[in-house]
Enzyme design. Structure first.
Site, PDB file in Angstrom:
ATOM      1  N   GLN A 131      -4.674  -1.834   9.800  1.00 34.08           N
ATOM      2  CA  GLN A 131      -4.511  -3.133   9.148  1.00 34.08           C
ATOM      3  C   GLN A 131      -5.114  -4.243  10.017  1.00 34.08           C
ATOM      4  O   GLN A 131      -4.875  -4.294  11.221  1.00 34.08           O
ATOM      5  CB  GLN A 131      -3.019  -3.389   8.879  1.00 34.08           C
ATOM      6  CG  GLN A 131      -2.721  -4.675   8.148  1.00 34.08           C
ATOM      7  CD  GLN A 131      -3.263  -4.711   6.723  1.00 34.08           C
ATOM      8  OE1 GLN A 131      -3.400  -3.683   6.076  1.00 34.08           O
ATOM      9  NE2 GLN A 131      -3.582  -5.883   6.238  1.00 34.08           N
ATOM     10  N   LYS A 168       0.850  -1.214   0.000  1.00 31.36           N
ATOM     11  CA  LYS A 168       0.000   0.000   0.000  1.00 31.36           C
ATOM     12  C   LYS A 168       0.876   1.250   0.000  1.00 31.36           C
ATOM     13  O   LYS A 168       0.594   2.210  -0.720  1.00 31.36           O
ATOM     14  CB  LYS A 168      -0.909   0.004   1.232  1.00 31.36           C
ATOM     15  CG  LYS A 168      -2.095  -0.942   1.103  1.00 31.36           C
ATOM     16  CD  LYS A 168      -2.827  -1.104   2.417  1.00 31.36           C
ATOM     17  CE  LYS A 168      -3.747  -2.316   2.363  1.00 31.36           C
ATOM     18  NZ  LYS A 168      -4.280  -2.712   3.659  1.00 31.36           N
ATOM     19  N   ASP A 205     -10.858   2.672   4.119  1.00 31.55           N
ATOM     20  CA  ASP A 205     -11.183   1.245   3.970  1.00 31.55           C
ATOM     21  C   ASP A 205     -12.699   1.040   3.846  1.00 31.55           C
ATOM     22  O   ASP A 205     -13.144  -0.045   3.448  1.00 31.55           O
ATOM     23  CB  ASP A 205     -10.702   0.466   5.201  1.00 31.55           C
ATOM     24  CG  ASP A 205      -9.464  -0.380   4.934  1.00 31.55           C
ATOM     25  OD1 ASP A 205      -9.221  -0.706   3.766  1.00 31.55           O
ATOM     26  OD2 ASP A 205      -8.765  -0.717   5.909  1.00 31.55           O
TER      27      ASP A 205
END
Ligand code: GUN
Length: 295
Positions: free
Chosen positions: A100, A56, A123
């Site tokens: 994460q 990422k 997200d």
């Protein structure tokens, strides 16, 4: 004679999306405005998570965004993690961030997600974003479902009025993609059936699919006798199975690609299908966050 099968190239499409983002980021920076900044929080040292976060970061930098990663040890407490989230929520330099997953077992993941400012939740995991998406309002949509819709759109695959069967009901893929495919949008306007582990007669249902989205988490689960001629197959799975090669394994999806691709009109490969789209869509969400498109 059967028409040719078209391979949906996620790698190439993701690169196109990233090129478009890069152009937009450059335009912002050229005006001496602040460029988008994506941050990631990672707790512990799970190797797969480290790899995800590193890719990422690399992808963000490749489109000219600023990227930073906040690393915390495995024994970080929930309070400490919530305080780190508060810090990023307040930091005006950071446009969007992700925490994460998975988190260590002593941390309540729902509480953590709920603490993220929905305006920075690139997200799309926060209940406010999930809820807004569910009722058709502008929201951050999680990257994998967004990537699937982007592939359907860019390959001009007709979805209106067609039967879309989704395998799997996870919060991250199956549930949101089934909602999105039913919306009054393009892609969308499909008749959607959501199948899961308790579904009876799954093969009877999948054989009626015009579009089959597989996110069931079992290697090569979908066999050729479960699909009809001309089906569009989107394979979200990624699994390592033993193979007689140097590495000793190969990557496969939820679909038995060799046999199913012979019947499909369009199909995503694994790897190189849905996977590469996920990071591209995360970057797209980060650009939207920086432009304050939704909040
Ligand atoms: N772990 C695996 N995939 C993801 C993702 O898309 N976002 C976050 N935050 N964690 C993940």
């Amino acid at each position: 004679m059967k028409n040719q099968t078209i391979l949906i190239d996620g790698k190439k499409t993701a690169q196109q999306v990233k090129n478009e983002i890069k152009t937009e980021v450059a335009t912002i920076v050229d005006k001496h405005e602040k460029g988008p900044h994506l941050a990631a929080i990672i707790v512990g040292d799970d190797p797969a998570s480290q790899t995800y976060v590193a890719s990422k970061e690399r992808a963000a930098k490749s489109v000219g965004m600023t990227s930073s990663t906040y690393r915390y040890p495995e024994e970080t407490t929930e309070e400490e993690l919530l305080a780190a989230i508060d810090f990023l929520n307040e930091d005006e330099e950071i446009d969007g961030f992700i925490v994460q997953l998975p988190l260590p077992a002593h941390i309540n993941v729902d509480k953590v997600i709920a603490r993220i400012d929905p305006a920075k939740d690139v997200d799309g995991f926060h209940p406010v974003n999930v809820g807004r998406m569910a009722i058709g309002q502008a929201a951050f949509v999680s990257a994998t479902p967004a990537g699937i819709l982007e592939l359907l759109k860019r390959y001009n695959i007709e979805t209106e009025g067609r039967h879309c069967v989704v395998l799997g009901r996870s919060n991250i893929v199956g549930s949101p993609v089934s909602m999105l495919m039913a919306k009054k949008t393009n892609p969308g306007n499909a008749t959607v059936t959501l199948c899961h582990s308790k579904t009876k007669n799954m093969a009877e249902i999948t054989r009626t699919a015009d579009i089959l989205i597989c996110a069931i988490g079992q290697a090569q689960f979908v066999k050729a006798d479960m699909v009809k001629e001309g089906v569009v197959v989107i394979d979200v799975g990624i699994h390592r199975i033993p193979a007689d090669n140097e590495k000793g394994y190969k990557l496969v999806g939820d679909v038995d690609f060799g046999a199913v691709s012979k019947k499909a009109s369009y199909i995503t490969p694994v790897p190189g299908g849905v996977g590469p789209m996920t990071i591209a869509m995360l970057l797209k969400n980060t650009l939207s966050a920086a432009k304050k498109e939704y909040y």
